[in-house]
Design an enzyme around this catalytic site. Sequence first.
Site, PDB file in Angstrom:
ATOM      1  N   GLN A 243      40.761 -26.561  36.633  1.00  0.00           N
ATOM      2  CA  GLN A 243      39.305 -26.456  36.482  1.00  0.00           C
ATOM      3  C   GLN A 243      38.807 -27.486  35.451  1.00  0.00           C
ATOM      4  O   GLN A 243      38.486 -27.147  34.316  1.00  0.00           O
ATOM      5  CB  GLN A 243      38.901 -25.042  36.073  1.00  0.00           C
ATOM      6  CG  GLN A 243      39.262 -23.979  37.108  1.00  0.00           C
ATOM      7  CD  GLN A 243      38.782 -22.602  36.685  1.00  0.00           C
ATOM      8  OE1 GLN A 243      37.647 -22.417  36.255  1.00  0.00           O
ATOM      9  NE2 GLN A 243      39.647 -21.602  36.822  1.00  0.00           N
TER      10      GLN A 243
ATOM     11  N   ASP B 267      43.664 -17.120  40.283  1.00  0.00           N
ATOM     12  CA  ASP B 267      42.590 -17.519  39.367  1.00  0.00           C
ATOM     13  C   ASP B 267      42.293 -16.432  38.332  1.00  0.00           C
ATOM     14  O   ASP B 267      41.150 -16.221  37.948  1.00  0.00           O
ATOM     15  CB  ASP B 267      41.324 -17.881  40.162  1.00  0.00           C
ATOM     16  CG  ASP B 267      40.217 -18.445  39.270  1.00  0.00           C
ATOM     17  OD1 ASP B 267      40.543 -19.027  38.219  1.00  0.00           O
ATOM     18  OD2 ASP B 267      39.030 -18.273  39.601  1.00  0.00           O
ATOM     19  N   TYR B 268      43.348 -15.721  37.881  1.00  0.00           N
ATOM     20  CA  TYR B 268      43.128 -14.807  36.753  1.00  0.00           C
ATOM     21  C   TYR B 268      42.774 -15.622  35.510  1.00  0.00           C
ATOM     22  O   TYR B 268      43.386 -16.654  35.242  1.00  0.00           O
ATOM     23  CB  TYR B 268      44.385 -13.982  36.481  1.00  0.00           C
ATOM     24  CG  TYR B 268      44.580 -12.834  37.433  1.00  0.00           C
ATOM     25  CD1 TYR B 268      43.832 -11.663  37.316  1.00  0.00           C
ATOM     26  CD2 TYR B 268      45.523 -12.913  38.458  1.00  0.00           C
ATOM     27  CE1 TYR B 268      44.013 -10.606  38.188  1.00  0.00           C
ATOM     28  CE2 TYR B 268      45.710 -11.862  39.336  1.00  0.00           C
ATOM     29  CZ  TYR B 268      44.958 -10.710  39.200  1.00  0.00           C
ATOM     30  OH  TYR B 268      45.146  -9.670  40.068  1.00  0.00           O
ATOM     31  N   GLU B 269      41.777 -15.139  34.755  1.00  0.00           N
ATOM     32  CA  GLU B 269      41.307 -15.870  33.582  1.00  0.00           C
ATOM     33  C   GLU B 269      41.331 -15.025  32.311  1.00  0.00           C
ATOM     34  O   GLU B 269      41.092 -15.536  31.217  1.00  0.00           O
ATOM     35  CB  GLU B 269      39.895 -16.406  33.848  1.00  0.00           C
ATOM     36  CG  GLU B 269      39.847 -17.301  35.091  1.00  0.00           C
ATOM     37  CD  GLU B 269      38.505 -17.978  35.330  1.00  0.00           C
ATOM     38  OE1 GLU B 269      37.580 -17.775  34.522  1.00  0.00           O
ATOM     39  OE2 GLU B 269      38.393 -18.722  36.329  1.00  0.00           O
ATOM     40  N   HIS B 270      41.623 -13.724  32.457  1.00  0.00           N
ATOM     41  CA  HIS B 270      41.699 -12.807  31.309  1.00  0.00           C
ATOM     42  C   HIS B 270      42.944 -11.946  31.494  1.00  0.00           C
ATOM     43  O   HIS B 270      43.269 -11.557  32.629  1.00  0.00           O
ATOM     44  CB  HIS B 270      40.452 -11.921  31.235  1.00  0.00           C
ATOM     45  CG  HIS B 270      39.171 -12.710  31.267  1.00  0.00           C
ATOM     46  ND1 HIS B 270      38.667 -13.362  30.166  1.00  0.00           N
ATOM     47  CD2 HIS B 270      38.309 -12.967  32.283  1.00  0.00           C
ATOM     48  CE1 HIS B 270      37.544 -13.979  30.501  1.00  0.00           C
ATOM     49  NE2 HIS B 270      37.306 -13.751  31.782  1.00  0.00           N
TER      50      HIS B 270
END
Length: 303
Positions: free
Chosen positions: A213, A151-154
């Site tokens: 998501q 769930d890396y988002e950056h």
Amino acid sequence: MELSKILVSFFGLQFLLSLSPSHAVPGNSNTFREYIGAEFNGVKFSDVPIRSDVEFHFILSFAIDYTTSSPAPTNGQFNIFWDTDNLTPSAVSAIKDQHSNVKVALSLGGDSVGGSSAYFNPSSVDSWVSNAVSSLTDIIKQYNLDGIDIDYEHFQADPDTFAECIGKLITTLKNNGVISFASIAPFDDDEVQSHYKALWKSYGHIIDYVNFQFYAYDEGTTVSQFMNYFSTQRSNYEAGKILVSFATDGSGGLSPENGFFTACSKLKSKGELAGIFVWSADDSKSNGFKYEKQSQAILGIPH
């Protein structure tokens, strides 16, 4: 001529049956997944209602490759950032002993750490993978966990570097018998999608679930919009098990109040409901897990 047609059909069927589950066309499934532990509000595994006729995954949120004090990147040396007072190794063992259909995973990354964005920031592919395999193996064994979620988002690395790091991590943990499943958690953002689609292109065959998501879409999403979004992501992550989702923290997407379960019924009638996941148990505690019960009821009904 007719015999040759029959043989072609037979061998075609044999080929389809021989495809691995990751490459077979997904159908309906009874998989229910829920993130837990990020908000430190005292929620416990035992608080959450669990039906016996679903496959239930708790996802501990989060393990992050940052230092725990004055957070800074550690190049794949993961530390625990979930509520360890309530979500302990003994609590994992207890909930799995009590419910044979429960598995527990951990999620990597998340949106933020210490009030700032949590970046995927490897020094190199090989060093990151080596550190990640070592540190995560220790945590997974300590907690008796079954899988990981990405769930890396950056990102402070290009999509190909992300794909190689995460792909090699999942491959190694699976080959070592440390995990039995892996998932990814992308959302509709150009930078995010470029990284996860690169990962999917090279390593989609070893990724078991796509926790898309859908709650990152605009608040007020309609059922028809949701169905279109689902179709788009099904194309982006072709042959993947795309789980639908909602959030109980008041964020966006198609909410349970506005037709989420109507959309689930439509997908189920088409054989496309691969599962449901929720963000998060922490937020649902205050409403008595009303929508978790409803989600599992839909999934538990015979397909």
